[in-house]
Design a protein around this motif. Structure first.
Motif, mmCIF file in Angstrom:
data_model
loop_
_atom_site.group_PDB
_atom_site.id
_atom_site.type_symbol
_atom_site.label_atom_id
_atom_site.label_comp_id
_atom_site.label_asym_id
_atom_site.label_seq_id
_atom_site.Cartn_x
_atom_site.Cartn_y
_atom_site.Cartn_z
ATOM 1 N N GLU A 134 0.834 -1.201 0.000
ATOM 2 C CA GLU A 134 0.000 0.000 0.000
ATOM 3 C C GLU A 134 0.873 1.256 0.000
ATOM 4 O O GLU A 134 1.912 1.306 0.654
ATOM 5 N N LEU A 135 0.426 2.251 -0.751
ATOM 6 C CA LEU A 135 1.091 3.547 -0.795
ATOM 7 C C LEU A 135 0.063 4.597 -0.407
ATOM 8 O O LEU A 135 -0.951 4.756 -1.087
ATOM 9 N N ALA A 136 0.304 5.291 0.700
ATOM 10 C CA ALA A 136 -0.671 6.246 1.220
ATOM 11 C C ALA A 136 -0.330 7.673 0.800
ATOM 12 O O ALA A 136 0.844 8.061 0.755
ATOM 13 N N MET A 141 1.159 -3.574 5.732
ATOM 14 C CA MET A 141 1.256 -3.578 4.277
ATOM 15 C C MET A 141 1.631 -2.216 3.710
ATOM 16 O O MET A 141 1.841 -2.078 2.513
ATOM 17 N N LEU A 142 1.721 -1.217 4.558
ATOM 18 C CA LEU A 142 2.063 0.132 4.109
ATOM 19 C C LEU A 142 3.555 0.206 3.799
ATOM 20 O O LEU A 142 4.393 0.001 4.674
ATOM 21 N N ARG A 143 3.882 0.492 2.552
ATOM 22 C CA ARG A 143 5.280 0.526 2.116
ATOM 23 C C ARG A 143 5.869 1.933 2.124
ATOM 24 O O ARG A 143 7.083 2.108 2.162
ATOM 25 N N GLY A 144 4.990 2.927 2.062
ATOM 26 C CA GLY A 144 5.492 4.295 2.037
ATOM 27 C C GLY A 144 4.367 5.304 2.039
ATOM 28 O O GLY A 144 3.188 4.956 1.897
ATOM 29 N N VAL A 145 4.754 6.561 2.210
ATOM 30 C CA VAL A 145 3.792 7.656 2.281
ATOM 31 C C VAL A 145 4.236 8.781 1.354
ATOM 32 O O VAL A 145 5.420 9.161 1.348
ATOM 33 N N VAL A 146 3.284 9.294 0.583
ATOM 34 C CA VAL A 146 3.502 10.519 -0.188
ATOM 35 C C VAL A 146 2.884 11.649 0.625
ATOM 36 O O VAL A 146 1.667 11.715 0.791
ATOM 37 N N LEU A 147 3.722 12.497 1.173
ATOM 38 C CA LEU A 147 3.265 13.628 1.981
ATOM 39 C C LEU A 147 3.140 14.839 1.068
ATOM 40 O O LEU A 147 4.137 15.380 0.592
ATOM 41 N N VAL A 148 1.906 15.247 0.803
ATOM 42 C CA VAL A 148 1.643 16.375 -0.098
ATOM 43 C C VAL A 148 1.617 17.662 0.719
ATOM 44 O O VAL A 148 0.825 17.803 1.653
#
Length: 216
Positions: A32-34, A121-128
């Motif tokens: 998952e990519l959040a 399952m979270l592989r990474g985060v895109v912080l906008v």
């Protein structure tokens, strides 16, 4: 043979309103990519542009309205007969909104904070973040949730400085330098980029980074 995520194939999978419901959600064991950011920073727009879907992620003009984790299935680029879901993009509720009560804020902490800290399952985060105002106190609070994970050696953060078209070159460089300096201080592998939904500058970089974060 491994295949890469085909972001244009994204489709809505499910929404989760409470953290305990994640264990009962109809979700496969996929990376998952959040995407997360301050309310109206351009988070949902970034998802829509990445997937080339105009209304895949709902973007509200009312800060704090979206209060669920929204999962979108992404399929791989294998031949059509072999194609299958390979990842999820997750649209998280925005933060930093002022007109909310204590219960709403506590619920956000439990849902989003709990997801960011504990989701395996979270592989990474895109912080906008708005390029005009990067690394605000509310962004730092969110970084605190992420840095609380126990698998940071296998985790990645990407700082997406949105609305870069609204500032000049000098301001862009200053925003990028500020975010890069903060990134160097974090205990997570962190990348930083400028991006504009209006002229689509930085879209290809975002696409490549998202694929790398999902392990393609």
């Amino acid at each position: 043979m491994s295949y890469s995520p085909r972001f244009e194939s994204a489709e809505f999978a499910t929404s989760v309103a409470e953290l305990p419901a994640l264990t009962r959600a109809a979700l496969a064991m996929l990376p998952e990519l959040a995407f997360v950011g301050r309310s109206n920073a351009g988070k949902s727009t970034a998802i829509n542009l990445l997937t080339q879907r105009r209304r895949l992620a709902y973007s509200s003009k009312t800060p704090g309205r979206t209060q669920m984790l929204n999962f979108f299935s992404v399929f791989d680029d294998a031949p059509s007969a072999q194609r299958k879901a390979c990842a999820y993009l997750v649209d998280l509720p925005g933060y930093g909104f002022a007109k909310t009560d204590v219960m709403t804020r506590e619920r956000w902490d439990g849902l989003v904070g709990g997801y960011l800290q504990s989701r395996r399952m979270l592989r990474g985060v895109v912080l906008v973040m708005d390029a005009r105002r990067p690394c605000l106190p509310a962004d730092e609070d969110l970084l605190g949730w992420i840095c609380g994970r126990d698998d940071l050696d296998r985790f990645r953060l990407h700082m997406l400085l949105s609305k870069a078209d609204q500032i000049g070159t000098i301001e862009q460089r200053a925003a990028l330098a500020r975010a890069e300096q903060r990134a160097e201080e974090l205990p997570i592998a962190t990348s930083v980029q400028l991006y504009s939904a209006l002229d689509r500058s930085g879209l290809e970089e975002l696409r490549e980074t998202a694929a790398q974060m999902l392990g393609a």
